[in-house]
Structure formats: structure tokens, C-alpha cells
Design a protein around this motif. Sequence first.
Motif, PDB file in Angstrom:
ATOM      1  N   SER A 181      -4.076   3.729  -1.292  1.00 27.46           N
ATOM      2  CA  SER A 181      -4.201   2.814  -2.349  1.00 27.46           C
ATOM      3  C   SER A 181      -3.710   1.567  -1.844  1.00 27.46           C
ATOM      4  CB  SER A 181      -3.581   3.295  -3.512  1.00 27.46           C
ATOM      5  OG  SER A 181      -4.402   4.495  -4.106  1.00 27.46           O
ATOM      6  N   LEU A 182      -4.335   0.609  -2.209  1.00 31.84           N
ATOM      7  CA  LEU A 182      -4.024  -0.988  -1.729  1.00 31.84           C
ATOM      8  C   LEU A 182      -3.969  -1.642  -3.048  1.00 31.84           C
ATOM      9  CD1 LEU A 182      -5.486   0.383   0.713  1.00 31.84           C
ATOM     10  CD2 LEU A 182      -5.695  -2.024   1.603  1.00 31.84           C
ATOM     11  N   LEU A 183      -2.898  -2.835  -2.980  1.00 36.20           N
ATOM     12  CA  LEU A 183      -2.860  -3.736  -3.971  1.00 36.20           C
ATOM     13  C   LEU A 183      -2.968  -5.040  -3.139  1.00 36.20           C
ATOM     14  CD1 LEU A 183      -2.498  -4.663  -6.944  1.00 36.20           C
ATOM     15  CD2 LEU A 183      -0.280  -4.645  -6.699  1.00 36.20           C
ATOM     16  N   MET A 184      -3.601  -5.991  -3.418  1.00 38.36           N
ATOM     17  CA  MET A 184      -3.614  -7.177  -2.669  1.00 38.36           C
ATOM     18  C   MET A 184      -3.871  -8.448  -3.350  1.00 38.36           C
ATOM     19  SD  MET A 184      -7.048  -6.981  -0.528  1.00 38.36           S
ATOM     20  CE  MET A 184      -7.169  -5.085  -0.081  1.00 38.36           C
ATOM     21  N   LYS A 185      -3.758  -9.589  -2.816  1.00 38.10           N
ATOM     22  CA  LYS A 185      -4.144 -10.955  -3.242  1.00 38.10           C
ATOM     23  C   LYS A 185      -5.218 -11.236  -2.251  1.00 38.10           C
ATOM     24  CE  LYS A 185       0.528 -11.738  -5.112  1.00 38.10           C
ATOM     25  NZ  LYS A 185       1.683 -12.477  -5.145  1.00 38.10           N
ATOM     26  N   THR A 186      -6.234 -12.082  -2.850  1.00 37.89           N
ATOM     27  CA  THR A 186      -6.871 -12.744  -1.812  1.00 37.89           C
ATOM     28  C   THR A 186      -7.153 -14.250  -2.269  1.00 37.89           C
ATOM     29  OG1 THR A 186      -9.131 -12.574  -3.258  1.00 37.89           O
ATOM     30  CG2 THR A 186      -8.298 -10.756  -1.817  1.00 37.89           C
ATOM     31  N   GLU A 187      -7.830 -15.010  -1.443  1.00 38.39           N
ATOM     32  CA  GLU A 187      -7.711 -16.413  -1.734  1.00 38.39           C
ATOM     33  C   GLU A 187      -8.597 -16.624  -3.291  1.00 38.39           C
ATOM     34  OE1 GLU A 187     -10.100 -17.967   1.594  1.00 38.39           O
ATOM     35  OE2 GLU A 187      -8.435 -18.376   2.869  1.00 38.39           O
ATOM     36  N   ARG A 188      -9.390 -15.895  -3.635  1.00 40.70           N
ATOM     37  CA  ARG A 188     -10.408 -16.102  -5.053  1.00 40.70           C
ATOM     38  C   ARG A 188     -10.205 -15.112  -6.160  1.00 40.70           C
ATOM     39  NH1 ARG A 188     -15.915 -15.558  -3.933  1.00 40.70           N
ATOM     40  NH2 ARG A 188     -16.080 -16.075  -6.276  1.00 40.70           N
ATOM     41  N   CYS A 189      -8.806 -14.246  -5.657  1.00 34.29           N
ATOM     42  CA  CYS A 189      -8.482 -13.229  -6.766  1.00 34.29           C
ATOM     43  C   CYS A 189      -7.060 -12.846  -6.606  1.00 34.29           C
ATOM     44  CB  CYS A 189      -9.598 -11.971  -6.763  1.00 34.29           C
ATOM     45  SG  CYS A 189      -9.327 -11.033  -8.113  1.00 34.29           S
ATOM     46  N   ARG A 190      -6.372 -12.913  -7.487  1.00 35.36           N
ATOM     47  CA  ARG A 190      -4.814 -12.642  -7.470  1.00 35.36           C
ATOM     48  C   ARG A 190      -4.495 -11.242  -7.802  1.00 35.36           C
ATOM     49  NH1 ARG A 190      -3.676 -15.741  -3.849  1.00 35.36           N
ATOM     50  NH2 ARG A 190      -1.402 -15.464  -4.547  1.00 35.36           N
ATOM     51  N   VAL A 241      -7.434  -1.305  -4.335  1.00 40.72           N
ATOM     52  CA  VAL A 241      -8.553  -0.586  -3.647  1.00 40.72           C
ATOM     53  C   VAL A 241      -8.075   0.846  -3.467  1.00 40.72           C
ATOM     54  CG1 VAL A 241      -9.973  -0.123  -1.501  1.00 40.72           C
ATOM     55  CG2 VAL A 241      -9.178  -2.813  -2.326  1.00 40.72           C
ATOM     56  N   HIS A 242      -8.809   1.963  -3.689  1.00 44.64           N
ATOM     57  CA  HIS A 242      -8.377   3.279  -3.484  1.00 44.64           C
ATOM     58  C   HIS A 242      -9.599   3.876  -2.528  1.00 44.64           C
ATOM     59  CE1 HIS A 242      -6.701   7.225  -3.778  1.00 44.64           C
ATOM     60  NE2 HIS A 242      -8.037   7.687  -4.207  1.00 44.64           N
ATOM     61  N   LEU A 243      -9.098   4.572  -1.569  1.00 45.22           N
ATOM     62  CA  LEU A 243      -9.883   5.103  -0.634  1.00 45.22           C
ATOM     63  C   LEU A 243      -9.391   6.806  -0.384  1.00 45.22           C
ATOM     64  CD1 LEU A 243      -9.415   2.573   2.216  1.00 45.22           C
ATOM     65  CD2 LEU A 243     -11.002   2.416   0.278  1.00 45.22           C
ATOM     66  N   ASP A 244     -10.339   7.780  -0.324  1.00 39.76           N
ATOM     67  CA  ASP A 244      -9.865   9.194  -0.184  1.00 39.76           C
ATOM     68  C   ASP A 244     -10.932  10.013   0.152  1.00 39.76           C
ATOM     69  OD1 ASP A 244     -10.916  11.058  -2.450  1.00 39.76           O
ATOM     70  OD2 ASP A 244     -10.193   9.427  -3.536  1.00 39.76           O
ATOM     71  N   TYR A 245     -10.524  11.231   1.020  1.00 39.32           N
ATOM     72  CA  TYR A 245     -11.123  12.229   1.548  1.00 39.32           C
ATOM     73  C   TYR A 245     -11.094  13.468   0.652  1.00 39.32           C
ATOM     74  CZ  TYR A 245     -11.510  10.357   6.322  1.00 39.32           C
ATOM     75  OH  TYR A 245     -11.694   9.626   7.689  1.00 39.32           O
ATOM     76  N   LEU A 246     -10.765  13.328  -0.603  1.00 42.28           N
ATOM     77  CA  LEU A 246     -10.231  14.378  -1.424  1.00 42.28           C
ATOM     78  C   LEU A 246     -10.947  14.538  -2.674  1.00 42.28           C
ATOM     79  CD1 LEU A 246      -6.442  13.453  -1.451  1.00 42.28           C
ATOM     80  CD2 LEU A 246      -7.858  14.837   0.445  1.00 42.28           C
ATOM     81  N   ASN A 247     -11.891  13.642  -3.368  1.00 44.93           N
ATOM     82  CA  ASN A 247     -12.522  13.703  -4.388  1.00 44.93           C
ATOM     83  C   ASN A 247     -13.879  14.984  -4.448  1.00 44.93           C
ATOM     84  OD1 ASN A 247     -12.558  12.106  -7.132  1.00 44.93           O
ATOM     85  ND2 ASN A 247     -14.684  12.341  -6.741  1.00 44.93           N
ATOM     86  N   PHE A 248     -13.760  15.758  -5.092  1.00 50.19           N
ATOM     87  CA  PHE A 248     -14.981  16.692  -5.414  1.00 50.19           C
ATOM     88  C   PHE A 248     -16.052  16.084  -6.018  1.00 50.19           C
ATOM     89  CE2 PHE A 248     -11.291  19.631  -4.544  1.00 50.19           C
ATOM     90  CZ  PHE A 248     -11.832  20.625  -3.699  1.00 50.19           C
ATOM     91  N   ALA A 286       0.959  -1.136   0.178  1.00 48.94           N
ATOM     92  CA  ALA A 286      -0.015  -0.041   0.055  1.00 48.94           C
ATOM     93  C   ALA A 286       0.796   1.323   0.004  1.00 48.94           C
ATOM     94  CB  ALA A 286      -0.975   0.196   1.150  1.00 48.94           C
ATOM     95  N   VAL A 287       0.190   2.329  -0.435  1.00 48.23           N
ATOM     96  CA  VAL A 287       0.845   3.574  -0.422  1.00 48.23           C
ATOM     97  C   VAL A 287      -0.361   4.347   0.227  1.00 48.23           C
ATOM     98  CG1 VAL A 287       1.601   5.752  -1.462  1.00 48.23           C
ATOM     99  CG2 VAL A 287       2.245   3.466  -2.244  1.00 48.23           C
TER     100      VAL A 287
END
Length: 304
Positions: free
Chosen positions: A199-208, A212-219, A182-183
Amino acid sequence: MHALIVGYGSIGARHARLLAATGADVVCVTGNRDCPFPQSASIAQAVASHAFDLVIISNATTYHKNTLAEVLATGYTGKILVEKPLFETAHKVSVEGAGPIFVAYNLRFHPLVQRTFALLKGRKAICAEFFVGQFLPDWRPGTDYRKGYSAIKEQGGGVLRDLSHELDLVLWMLGSWTDVTAVGGHFSRLEISSDDSYSLLMKTERCRAVSVHLDYLNFGVRRGFNIIAEELTLTGDFIANTLLVNGEKESFATDRDTTYKAQLEALLGSGPGDPCTFAQGAEVVALVDGAEAAAQRREWVTAS
């Protein structure tokens, strides 16, 4: 039906209003003078005076652990709903002998999420992206964004925790996380002590490959997902309440209370659905901790 609500901020007020609308008797433990419901001085006093069917913990995230311990110490064994996230960081909490404990990830109950979950069942997911963003000062017009829980790191605020609905959706729809990098942090001029973008990049059991992006900034407001699975492409838009299934649009009628009502109905046994369990909520917290560690160390973190 009797319900106890601990903490009467905006989300506690919503739970209280919806419960009262069903005819439930609501009692609150809060210091909020604007609370219109009967109040009790403490959790212990409230539980000693009433036979509650449901306890909702909706105070600041950093208080959840101790509040849950207070509830369990009274001997209460009924249903408990803890607002999201379960805790601000991973804690070892003994819930042996407790009744069912759930975490309020109500976005699971959005009809387009329910439809997506059904479509993905039995399919291999190939890649996915989830995103949510809105300018924090626009969240609650008429209030000072700098004084709200979201802005204060010490109260468990920040996008990684505050907007963790998306993390729950990933784990619920695509399986437990195995690795994350993540960053994130406080990157803007917002006058807050919490993180405003992750911003996250991850692997899960069913998807490699999951981002995910999360922010308080989007107008404006932006919230949705894109998922590619075997012979299936899904694009969900929570603002338009639409789901594209291989390009074909499906629309859903919702209002601001839809998912909260459905969650309460599922909790009380009068409606369908799978509320987030204590173990699932704890996994989201572990993912939050993992993402923070990954961002700080600039490396991949593996789930323990």
C-alpha cells in the motif's frame, strides 16, 4: 514486417500470436520447446540474419537490463518494447544512439483509461486511489503458482513490480511522483519469496494525495480507481469495463487482447496512443525503489 521476441513465456506468446495475426514474420530467442515460431540460438545471430522492425524483450525482469544491452550491442536501431517493469531496480543504462525504446504498460490503452486521461486534461486533481488484487493461485489455472515468475523475488516477482501498471497510470495521468511512503511485504501464507501486498501513499505533481493498493490475496478480481478533480468525480472498474463520470455510467467493449493490440498498433504507427517511453518506464522503477525504501525505513522518500 519482421519481429524478434526474446523470451517465450505467457506474455511473449501473446505478443507473438498478435504479431503473427497481422501477417508479421516472428522469430523467437527462447529455450521454451513449446514455441511454435522459428527460433534463433542468440540475439546476435537473429539480428545478423534478419532486418527486424521491432524487438520485444519479454523474459524475466531481472534479465531485462542485460538483454537490452545485448540487443543494442548488435547495432540494432529499430523499435524496442521491453515488458514491464523496465528493470527490477534502477540501473544506469546508456541508450545513446539507440532507436525508440518503450515499456509495455498496455493498460494505458484500455478505452476507459483513454477516456479518463482526456477528461482529466487541464483539470486540477484533488485526490485519487488505485487498487488491484487477485489471489495468485487463481491467476493461471493448471499451473503451480509457486513456480511462476510472480512468486520468485529473485526473478523480479512480487506485486510492486508485477502489478506496476497502476503505478504507471498514476504517473501518466497525475504527473511525476515527488514523495512516497509505503507498507508492504510478504504477509500471507502463500508459498512465495516475493511481496504479496503493498500500500502506497504518495504526492505527484498534479495531485497531492494518491493512494495505491496492490495484492496477490483478493479472492475474486478487483481492479479500478477513484479520482476526484475539480468539478469531476471518476470511478473506473476494469472488471466491469465501466467508468462513472459524476455518477453517469459509461461502458466499454473490450476483450483480453484489446489493450495489447492497441499498444502494438501505436508502436507500429497504425494506431493512436502514447506508449510508455524509456524515461517514463525508468520513473516507475524509481518509484518502486522509493516505495521499498519507504517501507523498510518507515518514512517518506523524496524523488531524486
